[in-house]
Motif scaffolding. Structure first.
Motif, PDB file in Angstrom:
ATOM      1  N   LYS A 152      16.308  34.514 -11.153  1.00  0.00           N
ATOM      2  CA  LYS A 152      16.930  35.295 -10.062  1.00  0.00           C
ATOM      3  C   LYS A 152      17.691  34.336  -9.141  1.00  0.00           C
ATOM      4  N   ASP A 153      18.704  34.867  -8.486  1.00  0.00           N
ATOM      5  CA  ASP A 153      19.450  34.054  -7.528  1.00  0.00           C
ATOM      6  C   ASP A 153      18.563  33.735  -6.325  1.00  0.00           C
ATOM      7  N   GLY A 154      18.850  32.611  -5.711  1.00  0.00           N
ATOM      8  CA  GLY A 154      18.144  32.298  -4.462  1.00  0.00           C
ATOM      9  C   GLY A 154      18.623  33.255  -3.367  1.00  0.00           C
ATOM     10  N   SER A 155      17.919  33.282  -2.259  1.00  0.00           N
ATOM     11  CA  SER A 155      18.397  34.139  -1.170  1.00  0.00           C
ATOM     12  C   SER A 155      18.144  33.451   0.171  1.00  0.00           C
ATOM     13  N   GLY A 156      18.524  34.148   1.233  1.00  0.00           N
ATOM     14  CA  GLY A 156      18.391  33.576   2.573  1.00  0.00           C
ATOM     15  C   GLY A 156      16.934  33.342   2.923  1.00  0.00           C
ATOM     16  N   LYS A 157      16.742  32.757   4.078  1.00  0.00           N
ATOM     17  CA  LYS A 157      15.395  32.407   4.547  1.00  0.00           C
ATOM     18  C   LYS A 157      14.685  31.499   3.559  1.00  0.00           C
ATOM     19  N   ASN A 158      15.490  30.633   2.920  1.00  0.00           N
ATOM     20  CA  ASN A 158      14.941  29.621   1.990  1.00  0.00           C
ATOM     21  C   ASN A 158      14.177  30.202   0.818  1.00  0.00           C
ATOM     22  N   LYS A 159      14.530  31.393   0.446  1.00  0.00           N
ATOM     23  CA  LYS A 159      13.783  31.994  -0.661  1.00  0.00           C
ATOM     24  C   LYS A 159      14.321  31.535  -2.002  1.00  0.00           C
ATOM     25  N   HIS A 160      13.401  30.954  -2.775  1.00  0.00           N
ATOM     26  CA  HIS A 160      13.741  30.582  -4.148  1.00  0.00           C
ATOM     27  C   HIS A 160      13.835  31.841  -4.991  1.00  0.00           C
ATOM     28  N   GLY A 161      14.779  31.872  -5.913  1.00  0.00           N
ATOM     29  CA  GLY A 161      14.812  32.990  -6.845  1.00  0.00           C
ATOM     30  C   GLY A 161      13.643  32.863  -7.815  1.00  0.00           C
ATOM     31  N   ALA A 162      13.145  33.980  -8.310  1.00  0.00           N
ATOM     32  CA  ALA A 162      12.021  33.927  -9.263  1.00  0.00           C
ATOM     33  C   ALA A 162      12.501  33.353 -10.599  1.00  0.00           C
ATOM     34  N   ASP A 163      11.633  32.606 -11.250  1.00  0.00           N
ATOM     35  CA  ASP A 163      11.962  32.094 -12.587  1.00  0.00           C
ATOM     36  C   ASP A 163      11.991  33.252 -13.574  1.00  0.00           C
ATOM     37  N   GLY A 164      12.842  33.150 -14.593  1.00  0.00           N
ATOM     38  CA  GLY A 164      12.880  34.180 -15.638  1.00  0.00           C
ATOM     39  C   GLY A 164      11.668  34.054 -16.543  1.00  0.00           C
ATOM     40  N   ARG A 165      11.223  35.186 -17.073  1.00  0.00           N
ATOM     41  CA  ARG A 165      10.077  35.144 -17.984  1.00  0.00           C
ATOM     42  C   ARG A 165      10.478  34.524 -19.321  1.00  0.00           C
ATOM     43  N   ASP A 166       9.596  33.702 -19.863  1.00  0.00           N
ATOM     44  CA  ASP A 166       9.848  33.129 -21.192  1.00  0.00           C
ATOM     45  C   ASP A 166       9.812  34.231 -22.233  1.00  0.00           C
ATOM     46  N   LEU A 167      10.511  33.998 -23.318  1.00  0.00           N
ATOM     47  CA  LEU A 167      10.430  34.925 -24.449  1.00  0.00           C
ATOM     48  C   LEU A 167       9.649  34.215 -25.553  1.00  0.00           C
ATOM     49  N   ILE A 168       8.577  34.825 -25.985  1.00  0.00           N
ATOM     50  CA  ILE A 168       7.768  34.213 -27.045  1.00  0.00           C
ATOM     51  C   ILE A 168       7.851  35.111 -28.271  1.00  0.00           C
ATOM     52  N   ILE A 169       8.420  34.589 -29.322  1.00  0.00           N
ATOM     53  CA  ILE A 169       8.651  35.399 -30.522  1.00  0.00           C
ATOM     54  C   ILE A 169       7.590  35.059 -31.565  1.00  0.00           C
ATOM     55  N   ASP A 170       6.897  36.083 -32.022  1.00  0.00           N
ATOM     56  CA  ASP A 170       5.850  35.879 -33.031  1.00  0.00           C
ATOM     57  C   ASP A 170       6.438  35.839 -34.437  1.00  0.00           C
ATOM     58  N   VAL A 171       6.012  34.854 -35.202  1.00  0.00           N
ATOM     59  CA  VAL A 171       6.432  34.777 -36.610  1.00  0.00           C
ATOM     60  C   VAL A 171       5.201  34.482 -37.478  1.00  0.00           C
ATOM     61  N   PRO A 172       5.285  34.803 -38.753  1.00  0.00           N
ATOM     62  CA  PRO A 172       4.145  34.497 -39.619  1.00  0.00           C
ATOM     63  C   PRO A 172       4.060  32.998 -39.914  1.00  0.00           C
ATOM     64  N   PRO A 173       2.854  32.498 -40.174  1.00  0.00           N
ATOM     65  CA  PRO A 173       2.745  31.086 -40.561  1.00  0.00           C
ATOM     66  C   PRO A 173       3.532  30.847 -41.841  1.00  0.00           C
ATOM     67  N   GLY A 174       4.160  29.685 -41.915  1.00  0.00           N
ATOM     68  CA  GLY A 174       4.991  29.381 -43.087  1.00  0.00           C
ATOM     69  C   GLY A 174       6.464  29.625 -42.812  1.00  0.00           C
ATOM     70  N   THR A 175       6.784  29.911 -41.551  1.00  0.00           N
ATOM     71  CA  THR A 175       8.192  30.196 -41.219  1.00  0.00           C
ATOM     72  C   THR A 175       8.936  28.894 -40.907  1.00  0.00           C
ATOM     73  N   LEU A 176      10.100  28.765 -41.516  1.00  0.00           N
ATOM     74  CA  LEU A 176      10.975  27.637 -41.208  1.00  0.00           C
ATOM     75  C   LEU A 176      12.051  28.134 -40.261  1.00  0.00           C
ATOM     76  N   ILE A 177      12.308  27.354 -39.223  1.00  0.00           N
ATOM     77  CA  ILE A 177      13.301  27.769 -38.238  1.00  0.00           C
ATOM     78  C   ILE A 177      14.508  26.845 -38.339  1.00  0.00           C
ATOM     79  N   TYR A 178      15.636  27.431 -38.680  1.00  0.00           N
ATOM     80  CA  TYR A 178      16.870  26.653 -38.812  1.00  0.00           C
ATOM     81  C   TYR A 178      17.864  27.036 -37.733  1.00  0.00           C
ATOM     82  N   ASP A 179      18.621  26.046 -37.265  1.00  0.00           N
ATOM     83  CA  ASP A 179      19.816  26.346 -36.492  1.00  0.00           C
ATOM     84  C   ASP A 179      20.893  26.597 -37.532  1.00  0.00           C
ATOM     85  N   SER A 180      21.352  27.835 -37.641  1.00  0.00           N
ATOM     86  CA  SER A 180      22.226  28.142 -38.770  1.00  0.00           C
ATOM     87  C   SER A 180      23.635  27.587 -38.576  1.00  0.00           C
ATOM     88  N   ASP A 181      24.061  27.328 -37.340  1.00  0.00           N
ATOM     89  CA  ASP A 181      25.392  26.737 -37.147  1.00  0.00           C
ATOM     90  C   ASP A 181      25.393  25.262 -37.552  1.00  0.00           C
TER      91      ASP A 181
END
Ligand code: GTP
Ligand code: MG
Length: 348
Positions: A83-112
């Protein structure tokens, strides 16, 4: 998309399930430009807060997942933005992480990049694939002794994005074995989404095909259709030899018998011949639990051939017609039960 599921050149394992997705970490929130404005404080100092961090994208391996099918309907995966910061020195909230479930044995490639990023071989592993963008700084952060009213802020950084190819090495639960033309491919195409070529000549199937058999209540198992076996397969005759080693890895065998072979051969002799091939190939293969399936019962309306088969083979035989579908549902349920039994036995 290049992908090699040719077991001959790929040794082991051969069955590959794939998914192509796009993942993006969250963007950082922007820093805020703000000055304190309060009654009786005419010239308040800068109070613009920093932006929050974007969420990261992780992959983690979990139990109870054994295919990449969940990715077929969803190609875009996005962690939350900060989230964006705001007045009164308010820090913006951090975004929630995304955790993706995969089966064991999965290979993760950067396809580019064509780069293997991670081999998530076991349950319980977790890896960060895209970092979220840093939050921007609010004007408060730029205040110095000489510049007490800065109007400077910075924007949040973009979260990293990647095109990802997931590749899962699958080991089939059920291996279909039998003479050429027995109807193995017809069966797998009837009980799964696999669509191997089917034809009335031997050796239609030249490469293994994998199908996922789905039953009610999210139960599913993986079935492998391999080229037909013939006498001498264990010594390399025909096409089946290369694939026997993979069948050796399956939990159970479904041995398919054609009750009325077009070449006029005797189904009982055919059964024995295939058993002989399995035994010659390896002890492990010979000892594997076997379900005997008598196919093409639509050609035997009085069930005389099946009765005869039962008498001669002296083992339980499950009659089906892969073409009409008769008995296929019951067979799938039975295979599921057997697969479950072997899984339970393995876990103990
Ligand atoms: N009447 C009848 N024909 C069937 C049945 N199942 C399969 N067939 C026919 O049998 C022939 C062979 O079927 P496939 O599924 O290609 O046999 P396969 O065991 O995969 O053969 P290969 O790949 O050569 O080893 C085809 O002409 C099918 O239409 C059945 O239940 N009844
Ligand atoms: Mg076939």
């Amino acid at each position: 998309m290049p992908h090699n599921n040719n077991p001959v050149s790929n040794n082991y394992p051969m069955f590959i399930d794939e998914a192509q997705i796009w993942v993006k970490a969250g963007d950082g929130g922007n820093g805020c430009l703000s000055f304190r404005r309060e009654k009786f404080i005419p010239k308040g100092g800068p109070d613009g807060g920093d932006g929050g961090e974007g969420g990261n994208v992780y992959f983690q391996t979990v139990e109870n997942l054994d295919t990449l099918m969940d990715f077929t309907g969803k190609h875009h995966w996005h962690a939350q933005n900060g989230k964006d910061g705001s007045g009164k020195n308010k820090h913006g909230a951090d975004g929630r992480d995304l955790i993706i479930d995969v089966p064991p044995g999965t290979l993760i490639y950067d396809s580019d990049l064509g780069l293997l990023l991670k081999d998530l071989s076991e349950v319980g592993l977790k890896v960060c694939i895209c970092r979220g963008g840093k939050g921007g700084r609010g004007n408060k952060a730029f205040a110095t002794a000489t510049n007490q009213a800065p109007r400077t802020t910075t924007a949040g950084k973009k979260g990293r994005e990647r095109n990802i190819r997931l590749e899962l090495k699958l080991i089939a639960d059920v291996g279909l074995v039998g003479m050429p033309n027995a109807g193995k491919s017809t069966l797998i195409s009837r009980c799964s989404a696999a669509r191997p070529k089917i034809a009335d000549y031997p050796f239609t199937t030249t490469e293994p095909v994998l199908g996922i058999v789905e039953l009610s209540d999210f139960r599913r198992f993986v079935m492998a259709d391999i080229p037909g076996l013939i006498e001498g397969s264990h010594n390399g005759a025909g096409l089946g030899f290369e694939f026997l080693k993979h069948i050796e890895r399956t939990r159970i065998i479904a041995h398919m018998l054609d009750i009325m072979p077009v070449d006029g051969s005797d189904p009982v002799e055919n059964y024995k011949a295939i058993r002989h091939e399995l035994e010659q190939y390896s002890k492990a293969l010979a000892q594997k639990a076997e379900i005997i399936v008598a196919n093409k019962i639509d050609l035997d309306p009085d069930a005389i051939i099946v009765k005869n088969l039962r008498k001669k083979v002296k083992k339980k035989i499950y009659p089906i017609s892969a073409v009409t579908g008769e008995g296929v549902k019951e067979l799938s349920e039975l295979l599921w039960e057997k697969v479950k039994e072997t899984k339970t036995a393995e876990a103990q």
